[in-house]
Design an enzyme around this catalytic site. Sequence first.
Site, PDB file in Angstrom:
ATOM      1  N   CYS A  45       0.837  -1.208   0.000  1.00  0.00           N
ATOM      2  CA  CYS A  45       0.000   0.000   0.000  1.00  0.00           C
ATOM      3  C   CYS A  45       0.866   1.250   0.000  1.00  0.00           C
ATOM      4  CB  CYS A  45      -0.941   0.004   1.201  1.00  0.00           C
ATOM      5  SG  CYS A  45      -2.151  -1.331   1.154  1.00  0.00           S
ATOM      6  N   THR A  46       1.933   1.232   0.764  1.00  0.00           N
ATOM      7  CA  THR A  46       2.847   2.365   0.778  1.00  0.00           C
ATOM      8  C   THR A  46       3.468   2.547  -0.601  1.00  0.00           C
ATOM      9  OG1 THR A  46       3.303   2.072   3.132  1.00  0.00           O
ATOM     10  CG2 THR A  46       4.919   3.344   1.862  1.00  0.00           C
TER      11      THR A  46
END
Length: 165
Positions: A45-46
Site C-alpha cells: 500500500c505504501t
Amino acid sequence: MVDVGDEAPDFTAPIANGGVEEATLSDQATPVVLAFFPGAFTSVCTDELCTFRDRLGNFEDVGATVLGVSVDLPFALNEFRTQNDLSFGLVSDSDREIVDAYDVRMDFADLGVPGVAKRAVFVVDDDGEVSYRWVSDDPGVEPDYDAVREAAAAAASDTVEADGD
C-alpha cells in the site's frame, strides 16, 4: 460489483488532507481516481500510494483528482500522508460503507483482519459514471498506473468534448 458504465456510488466520508474534513465524491473535480487500498503503513500500500504521489503530475495534467480510500481512521491516514509526503486526500471508510458500495471488501483471514478494501481503482467521469475499473483479488498486485492515467485522460477529454458541444 460496480462496473464500467455504472453510476458510481456517491459517498460522503471523512478525508485526511492534513486536517480532517468531510468529502463528497460528487463534489470533487472530475475525473476522480479512487484508489482503494487495504491498509496504511503496509508495504504494498505504501508503494502504491507513493507511486501515485510520484506520478500525481500526470493525473493533474488531465485535471484528475486522486483520492486514496481505506478503512483506516482519518487520524492514522493523516500520519500515513505525513510520513510518505502524500499531497492528495485519503478517504476514511472506517464504517466500510464505501467498500461495500463498490463491492471491494475482503478479509485477511490468515491475519485475522476482516473487512479491509481490496486493492482496486475506479475512474469516475463528469457524469458520475465509472469509466475504468480494476480490482485485484491479490493484495500484493499493484495497478497498471499508465492504464489508470490513460483512463483518467480519456474521461477528461470526454468531459471537454461534452462541454464544448
